[in-house]
Design a protein around this motif. Structure first.
Motif, PDB file in Angstrom:
ATOM      1  N   ALA A   1      53.703  64.837   4.692  1.00  0.00           N
ATOM      2  CA  ALA A   1      54.897  64.962   5.529  1.00  0.00           C
ATOM      3  C   ALA A   1      56.141  64.504   4.772  1.00  0.00           C
ATOM      4  O   ALA A   1      57.214  65.118   4.872  1.00  0.00           O
ATOM      5  CB  ALA A   1      54.722  64.161   6.814  1.00  0.00           C
TER       6      ALA A   1
ATOM      7  N   ILE B   1      50.932  64.262  12.603  1.00  0.00           N
ATOM      8  CA  ILE B   1      50.668  65.169  11.484  1.00  0.00           C
ATOM      9  C   ILE B   1      49.241  65.669  11.656  1.00  0.00           C
ATOM     10  O   ILE B   1      48.303  64.873  11.685  1.00  0.00           O
ATOM     11  CB  ILE B   1      50.843  64.449  10.138  1.00  0.00           C
ATOM     12  CG1 ILE B   1      52.232  63.807  10.073  1.00  0.00           C
ATOM     13  CG2 ILE B   1      50.642  65.424   8.975  1.00  0.00           C
ATOM     14  CD1 ILE B   1      52.312  62.619   9.139  1.00  0.00           C
ATOM     15  N   ARG B   2      49.072  66.986  11.774  1.00  0.00           N
ATOM     16  CA  ARG B   2      47.785  67.526  12.202  1.00  0.00           C
ATOM     17  C   ARG B   2      46.980  68.238  11.118  1.00  0.00           C
ATOM     18  O   ARG B   2      45.753  68.194  11.142  1.00  0.00           O
ATOM     19  CB  ARG B   2      48.012  68.500  13.369  1.00  0.00           C
ATOM     20  CG  ARG B   2      48.629  67.871  14.600  1.00  0.00           C
ATOM     21  CD  ARG B   2      47.730  66.833  15.216  1.00  0.00           C
ATOM     22  NE  ARG B   2      48.286  66.277  16.456  1.00  0.00           N
ATOM     23  CZ  ARG B   2      47.686  65.342  17.186  1.00  0.00           C
ATOM     24  NH1 ARG B   2      46.514  64.860  16.780  1.00  0.00           N
ATOM     25  NH2 ARG B   2      48.243  64.870  18.282  1.00  0.00           N
TER      26      ARG B   2
ATOM     27  N   VAL C   1      52.425  71.859   5.715  1.00  0.00           N
ATOM     28  CA  VAL C   1      51.992  70.774   6.588  1.00  0.00           C
ATOM     29  C   VAL C   1      52.375  71.125   8.024  1.00  0.00           C
ATOM     30  O   VAL C   1      53.452  71.665   8.288  1.00  0.00           O
ATOM     31  CB  VAL C   1      52.596  69.417   6.153  1.00  0.00           C
ATOM     32  CG1 VAL C   1      54.106  69.393   6.274  1.00  0.00           C
ATOM     33  CG2 VAL C   1      51.983  68.275   6.946  1.00  0.00           C
TER      34      VAL C   1
ATOM     35  N   ASP D   1      43.732  66.396   9.785  1.00  0.00           N
ATOM     36  CA  ASP D   1      43.993  64.975   9.548  1.00  0.00           C
ATOM     37  C   ASP D   1      42.776  64.092   9.800  1.00  0.00           C
ATOM     38  O   ASP D   1      42.665  63.008   9.247  1.00  0.00           O
ATOM     39  CB  ASP D   1      45.158  64.499  10.432  1.00  0.00           C
ATOM     40  CG  ASP D   1      44.840  64.580  11.916  1.00  0.00           C
ATOM     41  OD1 ASP D   1      44.557  65.696  12.396  1.00  0.00           O
ATOM     42  OD2 ASP D   1      44.865  63.540  12.595  1.00  0.00           O
TER      43      ASP D   1
ATOM     44  N   CYS E   1      55.357  57.096   9.274  1.00  0.00           N
ATOM     45  CA  CYS E   1      56.372  58.148   9.189  1.00  0.00           C
ATOM     46  C   CYS E   1      57.285  58.136  10.404  1.00  0.00           C
ATOM     47  O   CYS E   1      56.836  57.885  11.530  1.00  0.00           O
ATOM     48  CB  CYS E   1      55.703  59.522   9.097  1.00  0.00           C
ATOM     49  SG  CYS E   1      55.235  60.019   7.432  1.00  0.00           S
TER      50      CYS E   1
ATOM     51  N   HIS F   1      60.067  60.765  12.167  1.00  0.00           N
ATOM     52  CA  HIS F   1      60.636  62.109  12.215  1.00  0.00           C
ATOM     53  C   HIS F   1      62.126  61.994  12.559  1.00  0.00           C
ATOM     54  O   HIS F   1      62.503  61.183  13.417  1.00  0.00           O
ATOM     55  CB  HIS F   1      59.899  62.915  13.301  1.00  0.00           C
ATOM     56  CG  HIS F   1      60.198  64.380  13.321  1.00  0.00           C
ATOM     57  ND1 HIS F   1      61.393  64.886  13.807  1.00  0.00           N
ATOM     58  CD2 HIS F   1      59.456  65.466  12.951  1.00  0.00           C
ATOM     59  CE1 HIS F   1      61.374  66.198  13.729  1.00  0.00           C
ATOM     60  NE2 HIS F   1      60.212  66.581  13.206  1.00  0.00           N
TER      61      HIS F   1
ATOM     62  N   LEU G   1      52.835  69.810  11.942  1.00  0.00           N
ATOM     63  CA  LEU G   1      53.059  68.670  12.830  1.00  0.00           C
ATOM     64  C   LEU G   1      52.964  69.120  14.275  1.00  0.00           C
ATOM     65  O   LEU G   1      53.290  70.252  14.606  1.00  0.00           O
ATOM     66  CB  LEU G   1      54.458  68.074  12.617  1.00  0.00           C
ATOM     67  CG  LEU G   1      54.993  67.824  11.213  1.00  0.00           C
ATOM     68  CD1 LEU G   1      56.377  67.188  11.304  1.00  0.00           C
ATOM     69  CD2 LEU G   1      54.046  66.935  10.431  1.00  0.00           C
TER      70      LEU G   1
ATOM     71  N   ALA H   1      47.976  62.522   5.150  1.00  0.00           N
ATOM     72  CA  ALA H   1      48.904  63.214   6.041  1.00  0.00           C
ATOM     73  C   ALA H   1      50.342  62.728   5.892  1.00  0.00           C
ATOM     74  O   ALA H   1      51.284  63.529   5.830  1.00  0.00           O
ATOM     75  CB  ALA H   1      48.436  63.050   7.483  1.00  0.00           C
ATOM     76  N   GLN H   2      50.535  61.427   5.840  1.00  0.00           N
ATOM     77  CA  GLN H   2      51.903  60.914   5.793  1.00  0.00           C
ATOM     78  C   GLN H   2      52.575  61.215   4.455  1.00  0.00           C
ATOM     79  O   GLN H   2      53.781  61.473   4.407  1.00  0.00           O
ATOM     80  CB  GLN H   2      51.907  59.411   6.086  1.00  0.00           C
ATOM     81  CG  GLN H   2      51.391  59.085   7.478  1.00  0.00           C
ATOM     82  CD  GLN H   2      51.794  57.711   7.963  1.00  0.00           C
ATOM     83  OE1 GLN H   2      52.716  57.569   8.759  1.00  0.00           O
ATOM     84  NE2 GLN H   2      51.100  56.687   7.487  1.00  0.00           N
TER      85      GLN H   2
END
Length: 260
Positions: free
Chosen positions: A125, A164-165, A54, A108, A153, A155, A56, A121-122
């Motif tokens: 992550a 999150i890409r 993943v 994403d 989310c 971080h 970010l 995405a989440q």
């Protein structure tokens, strides 16, 4: 490097060499971790031990990747400038790090024909340990009854100041026992803090206060805040005002600069 010679450590090392300096972070995961927390309709069609990564973006990405992308006149129109920049950065890293290797890259913003996202995405992550995905179910004695509450989310270093890409799926690489699933850092452990976070995200997301639920080591610069605070339909105009895009006036087209 052939797939047989690639390990989790080498994959992450190669990606870090290319992407860290551009303001990205990468985290490995096994597809089985992801699929185990989702219903079958949302599973990724890979064996459980398949390696995925993943990607970010951190607050530094805007100045270290996006503005240079614009300055080099790489933006081609048609799609969102940030999405196009991220795609160029990730595609370039994959092609240079893994020539000839089949890598399924999912972004994403991409959707399947069914209109479902290509990946959640989440969730990715969270299971990778990159960020904790706080949801309604994480609050005891919920005060919202049946009200829909979207999760978010956090971080451990940047709070909510990240995105999150992409998810990279290495179909030919098996992640063995050496890759142990990490526990995502619980940066908001209290019930009161989680209520504050989810209410800020669901009811007041436009003021961005949810991003500061912890004290981040870095936040978006003022220029970056101005960009993301601007409605998407007006962002190209903002970039032209800043001088990162040429004027869209018809009389600036080369064919209209001929003197008669």
């Amino acid at each position: 490097m052939a797939a047989s010679n690639l390990t989790v450590e080498s994959v992450i090392g190669l990606l870090n060499d290319r992407l860290t300096k551009l303001g990205f972070e990468v985290y490995p995961l096994k597809i089985g971790w992801y699929n185990s927390v989702l219903p079958p309709t949302l599973h990724l069609s890979y064996p459980d031990d398949t390696l995925a990564v993943v990607v970010l973006s951190t607050p530094a990405m805007f100045e270290q990747a996006f503005l240079p992308f614009l300055e080099q006149r790489c933006y081609q129109g048609l799609s969102d400038p940030i999405d196009q920049c991220v795609k160029q950065c990730v595609t370039s890293a994959v092609s240079q790090c893994f020539p000839g290797q089949k890598v399924d890259v999912r972004y994403d913003y991409e959707l399947l024909p069914s209109r479902k996202p290509k990946f959640l995405a989440q969730t990715a992550a969270h299971v990778s340990g990159a960020a904790f995905y706080y949801q309604k179910a994480d609050v005891t004695d919920q005060p919202w009854a049946e009200k829909k509450m979207f999760g978010v989310c956090v971080h451990p270093r940047f709070g909510g100041w990240f995105a999150i890409r992409a998810l990279l799926l290495f179909g030919d690489i098996t992640a063995g026992f050496e890759l142990v699933q990490p526990v995502p850092p619980d940066s908001v452990p209290s019930r009161e803090g989680r209520i504050k976070l989810l209410e800020a995200f669901n009811f007041h997301w436009q003021d961005w206060t949810y991003r500061d639920i912890i004290s981040p080591v870095q936040t978006y610069s003022q220029k970056q805040r101005d960009y993301f605070s601007t409605p998407p339909a007006q962002r190209l105009t903002l970039l032209r005002t800043w001088g990162y895009l040429p004027s869209d006036r018809k009389d600036q087209h080369p064919e209209n600069l001929v003197e008669f």
